[in-house]
Design an enzyme around this catalytic site. Sequence first.
Site, mmCIF file in Angstrom:
data_model
loop_
_atom_site.group_PDB
_atom_site.id
_atom_site.type_symbol
_atom_site.label_atom_id
_atom_site.label_comp_id
_atom_site.label_asym_id
_atom_site.label_seq_id
_atom_site.Cartn_x
_atom_site.Cartn_y
_atom_site.Cartn_z
ATOM 1 N N SER A 155 7.901 -8.410 9.429
ATOM 2 C CA SER A 155 7.766 -7.072 10.020
ATOM 3 C C SER A 155 6.367 -7.007 10.640
ATOM 4 C CB SER A 155 7.975 -5.976 8.973
ATOM 5 O OG SER A 155 7.033 -6.062 7.945
ATOM 6 N N GLU B 298 9.596 -2.889 0.322
ATOM 7 C CA GLU B 298 9.034 -3.411 -0.931
ATOM 8 C C GLU B 298 8.900 -2.315 -1.976
ATOM 9 O OE1 GLU B 298 5.298 -5.265 0.187
ATOM 10 O OE2 GLU B 298 6.271 -5.990 1.999
ATOM 11 N N ASP C 291 -0.668 -0.446 7.314
ATOM 12 C CA ASP C 291 -0.487 -1.892 7.551
ATOM 13 C C ASP C 291 -0.245 -2.079 9.051
ATOM 14 O OD1 ASP C 291 0.339 -4.501 7.718
ATOM 15 O OD2 ASP C 291 2.182 -4.266 6.596
ATOM 16 N N GLU D 122 9.925 -12.291 -0.669
ATOM 17 C CA GLU D 122 8.671 -12.182 -1.423
ATOM 18 C C GLU D 122 8.896 -12.316 -2.926
ATOM 19 O OE1 GLU D 122 6.699 -8.656 0.120
ATOM 20 O OE2 GLU D 122 6.059 -9.781 1.880
ATOM 21 N N GLU E 114 2.772 2.573 1.517
ATOM 22 C CA GLU E 114 2.304 1.831 2.709
ATOM 23 C C GLU E 114 3.270 2.091 3.864
ATOM 24 O OE1 GLU E 114 1.892 -2.327 1.747
ATOM 25 O OE2 GLU E 114 2.181 -2.911 3.839
ATOM 26 N N HIS F 44 13.122 -8.186 4.576
ATOM 27 C CA HIS F 44 12.838 -9.279 3.636
ATOM 28 C C HIS F 44 14.035 -9.674 2.783
ATOM 29 C CE1 HIS F 44 8.246 -8.294 3.776
ATOM 30 N NE2 HIS F 44 8.698 -8.840 4.877
ATOM 31 N N ASP G 76 6.194 -0.151 -0.083
ATOM 32 C CA ASP G 76 5.933 -0.424 1.335
ATOM 33 C C ASP G 76 7.208 -0.036 2.064
ATOM 34 O OD1 ASP G 76 5.308 -1.147 3.849
ATOM 35 O OD2 ASP G 76 5.032 -3.293 3.467
ATOM 36 N N LYS H 1 -1.877 -7.493 -3.021
ATOM 37 C CA LYS H 1 -0.410 -7.457 -2.953
ATOM 38 C C LYS H 1 0.010 -8.858 -2.559
ATOM 39 C CE LYS H 1 2.299 -5.946 0.791
ATOM 40 N NZ LYS H 1 3.024 -4.967 1.624
ATOM 41 N N LYS I 287 -4.682 -8.197 6.123
ATOM 42 C CA LYS I 287 -3.990 -9.469 6.316
ATOM 43 C C LYS I 287 -4.794 -10.292 7.317
ATOM 44 C CE LYS I 287 0.768 -7.713 5.810
ATOM 45 N NZ LYS I 287 1.844 -7.023 6.575
ATOM 46 N N HIS J 194 -0.719 -10.851 1.171
ATOM 47 C CA HIS J 194 0.007 -12.036 1.659
ATOM 48 C C HIS J 194 0.883 -11.634 2.849
ATOM 49 C CE1 HIS J 194 3.931 -10.948 -0.673
ATOM 50 N NE2 HIS J 194 3.341 -9.897 -0.171
ATOM 51 N N ARG J 195 1.663 -12.578 3.384
ATOM 52 C CA ARG J 195 2.712 -12.276 4.349
ATOM 53 C C ARG J 195 4.050 -12.679 3.740
ATOM 54 N NH1 ARG J 195 0.818 -10.317 9.407
ATOM 55 N NH2 ARG J 195 2.931 -9.455 9.322
ATOM 56 N N SER J 196 5.138 -12.247 4.357
ATOM 57 C CA SER J 196 6.440 -12.613 3.797
ATOM 58 C C SER J 196 6.722 -14.107 3.954
ATOM 59 C CB SER J 196 7.545 -11.764 4.396
ATOM 60 O OG SER J 196 7.469 -11.769 5.798
HETATM 61 P P1 PGA Z 1 5.423 -9.114 6.578
HETATM 62 O O1 PGA Z 1 5.598 -8.098 5.388
HETATM 63 O O2 PGA Z 1 4.555 -10.215 6.118
HETATM 64 O O3 PGA Z 1 6.835 -9.510 6.855
HETATM 65 O O4 PGA Z 1 4.814 -8.337 7.714
HETATM 66 C C1 PGA Z 1 4.558 -7.682 4.578
HETATM 67 C C2 PGA Z 1 4.224 -6.233 4.789
HETATM 68 O O5 PGA Z 1 4.810 -5.541 5.638
HETATM 69 O O6 PGA Z 1 3.327 -5.751 4.111
HETATM 70 ZN ZN ZN Z 2 3.610 -3.627 5.066
#
Ligand code: PGA
Ligand code: ZN
Length: 422
Positions: free
Chosen positions: A43, A165, A310, A206, A283, A156, A242, A386, A335, A363-365
């Site tokens: 995302s 999330e 985010d 995740e 989030e 995800h 999230d 996170k 991130k 982190h990232r997904s």
């Molecule tokens: P993403 O998801 O790494 O797929 O962007 C994580 C988030 O949205 O926090």
């Molecule tokens: Zn997010």
Amino acid sequence: MAILIKDIKAWQIIDSRGNPTVCACVELNNGISAIQSVPSGASVGINEAIELRDNNPDFLFSKSVLKAVDNVNNIIAPLLINKSPFNQFEIDNIMIEKDNTKNLSSLGANAILAVSLSVCAAASKASGLELFQYLGGINALNMPTPFINILNGGVHANNNLDFQEFMIVPYGAKSFSDALRISLEIFNTLKNILKSRNLSVNVGDEGGFAPELKTNKEALEVILDAIFEAGYSTDNVKIALDIAASEFYKDGKYNFENKSLTSDEMIDYLKNLCEDYPIVSIEDGLAQDDFLSWIKLTQILNKKVMLVGDDLFTTNPALLKNGIENNAANSILIKLNQIGTLSKTLECIDLAKRNNYRTIISHRSGETESTFISDLAVGVNSGFIKTGSLSRSERTMKYNRLLYIEKILGNGARYLGMEYFD
Ligand code: PGA
Ligand code: ZN
């Protein structure tokens, strides 16, 4: 003899979703070297730095990163060889200037970040310090409060859940390791509850479970069941969400669970959710391009919960500054690959802290084996991290690194947990 960068090499590796990503090795003239790799989101915010992909439909579903690898080996490396690895800002600026675009689309944020992180990791090794100590010095003592993802939805997972999330926040724990123990008990209790209800215990990107629950509220209810059945209460374990609302915001409406809400209705929905459940953080409760509504949401919930940007901020100091000036949100997700260099990430964290915005290192997904973010969280005393669920090694490696850091810090380690919310 001055310690200098001797060589930089990159190559393509695999991330946790089976997609290619960039890995780089920085070698110093004293024989020390360090390897770092970059993650990838699903995302993705519209203002994120650009992950350079080859877009060749005949090869790895267009996702190979050979051009980015080439850029490291043939463009970035010659510029940085014989530079000091201790001048992180200079190193990052050389790459940013060479790229010469706003979103790092020419060299690729994936190419630049792989080098930025491996330069830092090599410098920390050369200094004889652990990475978190190199980043933060003797004051790097705060273990982050983890937001632990236990249910996955949105992009995800391929289940019904629209929110991305669902996380537990073990905020009443005594220490980081105690926080993980509590979370493990709840995670495994949740698994048993899902099994007993004939729901799937397969995990999403995740590492959280991804059962076919009908509504987001049903997900919150089953999490509460798990917290209670594991022997805890909502006095010491809270919930973070999230929503990733940009994903279901179309034509000015929030479309989920057969609802189509206006921005004001969405704000009301979130307000009610916070009244009905022990939620301490939301989030991306609103979309990245619904900025005026973010200001309203912040007026209503600012005192009660963390409102985390985010997609809204994409770790970009300029976008965060705009948020601060307009009182939009009160926290920021951090991130590294959204902005593409360690230096810019540190600048963003510094700006957030100076303006009392809370920082959550994330982190990232799509992840790799890198545990850089664990060290970053302690190094900058971020307060929060996170990094997914308590399954899938690319997630648990980050928690396990934090357990090791806690050991290194010994009596010096602090877990503020609840105090962060006072
Ligand atoms: P993403 O998801 O790494 O797929 O962007 C994580 C988030 O949205 O926090
Ligand atoms: Zn997010």
